[in-house]
Design a protein around this motif. Structure first.
Motif, mmCIF file in Angstrom:
data_model
loop_
_atom_site.group_PDB
_atom_site.id
_atom_site.type_symbol
_atom_site.label_atom_id
_atom_site.label_comp_id
_atom_site.label_asym_id
_atom_site.label_seq_id
_atom_site.Cartn_x
_atom_site.Cartn_y
_atom_site.Cartn_z
ATOM 1 N N GLY A 1 -1.071 22.313 17.398
ATOM 2 C CA GLY A 1 -1.621 21.711 17.846
ATOM 3 C C GLY A 1 -2.880 22.268 19.027
ATOM 4 O O GLY A 1 -2.744 23.708 19.715
ATOM 5 N N THR A 2 -3.571 21.593 20.472
ATOM 6 C CA THR A 2 -4.393 22.412 20.472
ATOM 7 C C THR A 2 -3.660 21.615 22.723
ATOM 8 O O THR A 2 -2.453 21.491 22.500
ATOM 9 N N GLU A 3 -3.818 23.103 23.580
ATOM 10 C CA GLU A 3 -2.992 22.512 24.359
ATOM 11 C C GLU A 3 -2.720 21.321 24.741
ATOM 12 O O GLU A 3 -1.960 21.701 25.838
ATOM 13 N N ASN A 4 -4.007 20.879 25.005
ATOM 14 C CA ASN A 4 -3.971 19.430 25.584
ATOM 15 C C ASN A 4 -2.706 18.920 25.866
ATOM 16 O O ASN A 4 -2.358 17.885 25.928
ATOM 17 N N LYS A 5 -2.855 18.574 23.764
ATOM 18 C CA LYS A 5 -1.624 17.989 23.145
ATOM 19 C C LYS A 5 -0.035 18.187 23.301
ATOM 20 O O LYS A 5 0.231 17.401 23.588
ATOM 21 N N ASN A 6 -0.527 19.783 22.929
ATOM 22 C CA ASN A 6 1.091 20.003 23.757
ATOM 23 C C ASN A 6 1.358 19.310 25.420
ATOM 24 O O ASN A 6 2.179 19.228 25.556
ATOM 25 N N MET A 7 0.616 19.824 25.895
ATOM 26 C CA MET A 7 1.272 19.087 27.644
ATOM 27 C C MET A 7 1.277 17.508 27.446
ATOM 28 O O MET A 7 2.511 17.540 28.061
ATOM 29 N N ARG A 8 0.175 16.977 26.939
ATOM 30 C CA ARG A 8 1.117 15.891 27.211
ATOM 31 C C ARG A 8 2.083 15.268 25.908
ATOM 32 O O ARG A 8 2.910 14.519 26.512
ATOM 33 N N MET A 9 2.514 16.097 25.284
ATOM 34 C CA MET A 9 3.694 15.832 24.224
ATOM 35 C C MET A 9 4.957 16.618 25.304
ATOM 36 O O MET A 9 6.355 15.456 25.500
ATOM 37 N N SER A 10 4.384 16.907 25.747
ATOM 38 C CA SER A 10 5.669 17.837 26.750
ATOM 39 C C SER A 10 5.988 16.488 28.108
ATOM 40 O O SER A 10 6.992 16.084 28.575
ATOM 41 N N GLU A 11 5.109 15.773 28.571
ATOM 42 C CA GLU A 11 5.031 14.977 29.622
ATOM 43 C C GLU A 11 5.833 14.307 28.779
ATOM 44 O O GLU A 11 6.485 13.481 29.256
ATOM 45 N N LYS A 12 5.018 13.334 28.004
ATOM 46 C CA LYS A 12 6.125 12.138 27.504
ATOM 47 C C LYS A 12 7.464 12.203 26.765
ATOM 48 O O LYS A 12 8.228 11.171 27.047
ATOM 49 N N ARG A 13 7.861 13.535 26.762
ATOM 50 C CA ARG A 13 8.943 14.110 27.138
ATOM 51 C C ARG A 13 9.456 14.053 27.828
ATOM 52 O O ARG A 13 11.175 13.144 27.800
ATOM 53 N N ALA A 14 9.085 14.199 29.440
ATOM 54 C CA ALA A 14 10.043 14.643 31.075
ATOM 55 C C ALA A 14 10.135 13.491 30.792
ATOM 56 O O ALA A 14 11.310 13.078 31.002
ATOM 57 N N VAL A 15 9.443 12.555 30.887
ATOM 58 C CA VAL A 15 9.084 10.974 31.430
ATOM 59 C C VAL A 15 10.321 9.939 30.222
ATOM 60 O O VAL A 15 10.920 9.438 30.888
ATOM 61 N N ALA A 16 10.490 10.507 29.187
ATOM 62 C CA ALA A 16 12.034 9.396 27.926
ATOM 63 C C ALA A 16 12.895 9.942 28.323
ATOM 64 O O ALA A 16 14.025 9.358 28.963
ATOM 65 N N VAL A 17 13.197 11.199 28.726
ATOM 66 C CA VAL A 17 14.597 11.440 29.579
ATOM 67 C C VAL A 17 14.456 11.417 30.778
ATOM 68 O O VAL A 17 15.594 10.603 31.032
ATOM 69 N N MET A 18 14.123 10.484 31.960
ATOM 70 C CA MET A 18 13.925 10.202 32.650
ATOM 71 C C MET A 18 14.105 8.751 33.019
ATOM 72 O O MET A 18 15.080 8.491 33.897
ATOM 73 N N ALA A 19 13.399 8.541 31.725
ATOM 74 C CA ALA A 19 13.484 6.449 31.316
ATOM 75 C C ALA A 19 15.452 6.069 30.899
ATOM 76 O O ALA A 19 15.592 5.331 31.184
ATOM 77 N N TYR A 20 15.578 7.619 30.246
ATOM 78 C CA TYR A 20 16.780 7.636 29.794
ATOM 79 C C TYR A 20 17.732 6.985 30.874
ATOM 80 O O TYR A 20 18.730 6.244 31.184
ATOM 81 N N LEU A 21 17.802 8.120 31.698
ATOM 82 C CA LEU A 21 18.583 8.126 33.109
ATOM 83 C C LEU A 21 18.813 7.118 33.890
ATOM 84 O O LEU A 21 19.498 6.860 34.299
ATOM 85 N N GLN A 22 17.016 6.623 33.996
ATOM 86 C CA GLN A 22 16.769 5.716 34.804
ATOM 87 C C GLN A 22 18.036 3.826 34.237
ATOM 88 O O GLN A 22 18.796 3.407 34.616
ATOM 89 N N ALA A 23 17.855 4.424 32.769
ATOM 90 C CA ALA A 23 18.359 3.644 32.071
ATOM 91 C C ALA A 23 20.127 3.286 32.971
ATOM 92 O O ALA A 23 20.522 2.398 32.193
ATOM 93 N N LYS A 24 20.640 4.669 32.856
ATOM 94 C CA LYS A 24 22.302 4.851 32.862
ATOM 95 C C LYS A 24 22.245 4.203 34.485
ATOM 96 O O LYS A 24 23.516 5.007 34.617
ATOM 97 N N GLY A 25 21.088 3.889 35.350
ATOM 98 C CA GLY A 25 21.878 3.681 36.169
ATOM 99 C C GLY A 25 21.667 5.240 37.382
ATOM 100 O O GLY A 25 21.989 5.183 38.918
ATOM 101 N N VAL A 26 20.402 6.157 37.514
ATOM 102 C CA VAL A 26 20.032 7.212 38.011
ATOM 103 C C VAL A 26 19.036 6.610 38.465
ATOM 104 O O VAL A 26 17.999 6.557 38.445
ATOM 105 N N SER A 27 19.085 7.383 40.556
ATOM 106 C CA SER A 27 17.780 6.901 41.114
ATOM 107 C C SER A 27 16.876 7.459 40.562
ATOM 108 O O SER A 27 17.283 8.523 40.422
#
Length: 84
Positions: A20-46
């Motif tokens: 895919g395009t460089e922009n698409k891949n950057m968005r995918m990695s951003e979504k991946r990072a946000v998903a991990v942060m959301a998971y950690l937040q759901a587990k009570g991490v600040s």
């Protein structure tokens, strides 16, 4: 561990493969990072204990020459920036 140690600071580094395009891949990695942060937040991490870094296809772990390698490049890495 993070809930018990509020001074701990974690860097979440997200990556993608080169399909895919460089922009698409950057968005995918951003979504991946946000998903991990959301998971950690759901587990009570600040959120103050989490930093995000998205790299898209810029830092492949292995050459993107096969589906196995591309799968390995779609990853999240963690680094402890500040300890206990």
């Amino acid at each position: 561990i993070m809930k018990d140690n509020p001074k701990l600071l974690l860097m979440v580094r997200a990556h993608s493969d080169d399909i895919g395009t460089e922009n698409k891949n950057m968005r995918m990695s951003e979504k991946r990072a946000v998903a991990v942060m959301a998971y950690l937040q759901a587990k009570g991490v600040s959120t103050s204990q989490i930093m995000l870094s998205s790299h898209g296809e810029a830092f492949p772990k292995v050459p993107n020459t096969s589906e196995e390698n591309r799968a390995a490049n779609r990853r999240v890495e963690f680094a402890i920036l500040r300890g206990l």
